[in-house]
Every structure is written in structure tokens, then in C-alpha cells.
Design an enzyme around this catalytic site. Sequence first.
Site, PDB file in Angstrom:
ATOM      1  CG  HIS A  65     -14.305   4.080  43.258  1.00 46.96           C
ATOM      2  ND1 HIS A  65     -14.509   3.261  44.257  1.00 46.96           N
ATOM      3  CD2 HIS A  65     -14.969   5.069  43.487  1.00 46.96           C
ATOM      4  CE1 HIS A  65     -15.310   3.837  45.099  1.00 46.96           C
ATOM      5  NE2 HIS A  65     -15.739   4.861  44.627  1.00 46.96           N
ATOM      6  CG  ASP A 113     -18.333   9.985  49.436  1.00 49.55           C
ATOM      7  OD1 ASP A 113     -18.472   9.918  48.517  1.00 49.55           O
ATOM      8  OD2 ASP A 113     -17.714   9.134  50.198  1.00 49.55           O
ATOM      9  CG  HIS A 114     -14.894  11.530  47.153  1.00 47.11           C
ATOM     10  ND1 HIS A 114     -13.592  11.434  47.515  1.00 47.11           N
ATOM     11  CD2 HIS A 114     -15.608  10.441  47.436  1.00 47.11           C
ATOM     12  CE1 HIS A 114     -13.443  10.122  48.092  1.00 47.11           C
ATOM     13  NE2 HIS A 114     -14.688   9.683  48.220  1.00 47.11           N
ATOM     14  CG  HIS A 120     -14.723   9.314  42.829  1.00 44.90           C
ATOM     15  ND1 HIS A 120     -14.048   9.692  43.677  1.00 44.90           N
ATOM     16  CD2 HIS A 120     -15.657   8.550  43.167  1.00 44.90           C
ATOM     17  CE1 HIS A 120     -14.314   9.227  44.883  1.00 44.90           C
ATOM     18  NE2 HIS A 120     -15.360   8.489  44.717  1.00 44.90           N
ATOM     19  CG  HIS A 142     -13.190   6.971  51.780  1.00 48.53           C
ATOM     20  ND1 HIS A 142     -13.829   5.978  51.748  1.00 48.53           N
ATOM     21  CD2 HIS A 142     -13.682   8.018  51.187  1.00 48.53           C
ATOM     22  CE1 HIS A 142     -14.711   6.191  50.715  1.00 48.53           C
ATOM     23  NE2 HIS A 142     -14.948   7.620  50.657  1.00 48.53           N
ATOM     24  CG  ASP A 185     -13.602   6.785  47.295  1.00 50.84           C
ATOM     25  OD1 ASP A 185     -12.846   7.294  48.143  1.00 50.84           O
ATOM     26  OD2 ASP A 185     -14.857   6.841  47.314  1.00 50.84           O
ATOM     27  CG  HIS A 221     -19.081   7.862  44.110  1.00 52.47           C
ATOM     28  ND1 HIS A 221     -18.220   6.764  44.207  1.00 52.47           N
ATOM     29  CD2 HIS A 221     -19.983   7.509  43.176  1.00 52.47           C
ATOM     30  CE1 HIS A 221     -18.719   5.771  43.439  1.00 52.47           C
ATOM     31  NE2 HIS A 221     -19.854   6.216  42.696  1.00 52.47           N
TER      32      HIS A 221
HETATM   33 ZN   LIG Z   1     -16.445   6.804  45.741  1.00 50.57          ZN
END
Ligand SMILES: [Zn+2]
Length: 305
Positions: free
Chosen positions: A143, A67-68, A63, A272, A214, A65
Site C-alpha cells: 500500500h 479510515d482504519h 495501517h 473498502h 488496504d 491511514h
Molecule cells: Zn489506506
Amino acid sequence: MKKPSLTILGCHSSIPTEKFYPTAQILEIKGFYNLIDCGEGTQVQIRKSKIKFNKIINIFISHLHGDHYFGLIGLLSTFHLLGREKSITIYAPKGLKEIINIHFKLSYTKLKYYIYYIELSSQELEKIIDNDKIEVYSIPLNHRIYTNGFIFKEKPSNRKLNIEEIKKISSIKIKDYKSIKLGLDFKTNNGKIIPNSKLTFDPPKILSYAFCSDTSFHIPIVKYIKNVDLLYHESTFLKSEEEKAIKTGHSTAYQAAYIAKKANVKKLLLGHYSNRFTNIELFKKEAKEIFYNVETSVPLKKYYL
Ligand SMILES: [Zn+2]
């Protein structure tokens, strides 16, 4: 063929710190190197892992976000600077292609290699790779924004030759090995049928891996990940912060274990983690309350399916 393995590069959430990096991992399966998510610092972690950049042929982004995927532009740029010519395929939610293209456009970078994009937008299970070695599926997670999990499955391999037995039968020539590996019986020169089970061993068991991060605690994923050999399920929080998990679309270690148990997976790998927790063992302890085979992700550690 080597057993599939998963190398954790980063397994913390949100912000990279001195010691910990956000989500990134490499699954090696049937000779294919697949990068799953690409948080900041991923390329540094790949270097530390000693996996060669050039071996990576697929990238899966769960996805959008940061941090990914915030490490992705840097990694793609490094591939270019190192003279990569081999193409790469990126499986990611709709929108990532646009982000990357605008970046390279504004920096007047003409990549030396080709990027194929497979844009994901399905809300159902979707087969995204199907070749003679592996199958890969995207699965919908739950998510705050559109997010996919991924399932990787080996395809069955040929039967293994029992060379000792084969050598006893003089009419078997090397050219016959192919059909024997496929499971066919062998007819000798004088018409005797040798059953395949005498000439071969069973192939190795088919192994599978599921990546779920996530996601909030989401029972519908159970049906997709049933009986996988290894499940990576996020556990951003502990039970004590379940409210926070609900609010942010994440799961607790206990919930991850509940999903693992319901899906009857072989092994659960937690990750995570929120940076607020310094003792990762607490996640394992909590998950073990209901599921026995639990491991915690550790950066640069390799896990076998
Ligand atoms: Zn996320």
C-alpha cells in the site's frame, strides 16, 4: 464450539457518511473477539451489532491511514468510561502507541485498564499469536504506507466423544474421557482394546480467515493466504478505474477475485468500496467474472467461515 464468524461494522473507504462507515470488523473465533481495524464510528456500529465491548480482547490495526484507526481513541476512551478492567492487546504498526499515549497524556487520562502493544514492523510473514486455540499471522501488503494483512487460523480441537458407543462399555469412566478425546485407544478391564475410531468422531474442520486491506494488486500475498476459508480483500474500485487503483495503492474487484482464485480460497468477501459507487452489486458482478464464490460486505451483516 461455535463456527467462527465475521461481523462487518464498516466496509467503505475514506470518509464516513450518513449510511456508511470506514473499515472495522469483528472476528469471533474459538471464543475470542477480535476487532480488525477501527475507522470512525466503530463504537456506534459495535453497539448496533449488540456485541459487548467487554468481549473484545484483541485489536488489530492494518495501517495508519485514518479510515482504519480514527475510531480507536474514542473506543479506548469509552472502555475506560464504562469501567473496563480487563486488559486489551493492540497489534498495530509502530507509531500507533505513540499517538494513543500522547492523547491520553495530554487529557490527563489514567486508564482503568492496561493496554499491551505489539508493534508491527516486519516485512515478512510473522506469527503474532500462538495459543492452544488460535494462531494469528501478520502479512505484508503493498500500500502507500506500511500495511499488514492478518491471517487467523483455528488450532485443531480434540476428537468428539461418541457417547452412545462409550455407554456400551462399562469400564469407561468419566476420568477416561480426556485421553479418548486426545485420540488414544481404550483398554477394557478384561484387556480388550477398543480402537479410538469406535469411540469418537472426527473433530470439526480447522477454519481460517484472511484480511487483506488496504493493498494494491499484489501477487506475493497469494502464497500466504492459500486455501483460507474466507478472504476479505479490498476492492476500492472497479476495473474501469484501474489507473486510479494503481495510483492510490488499491485494488479493483476483478483483481481481488484474481487473488482469490490464485490462492484457491473458499469464499471471497469484497469491501473498502470507494464512496463514489452507489451500486455495490457491480463489484460482485465484476469479481464473478473469474471467481464464483463472492459476497459483498454489508454493514452489520455476519458472515460464517
Ligand atoms: Zn489506506
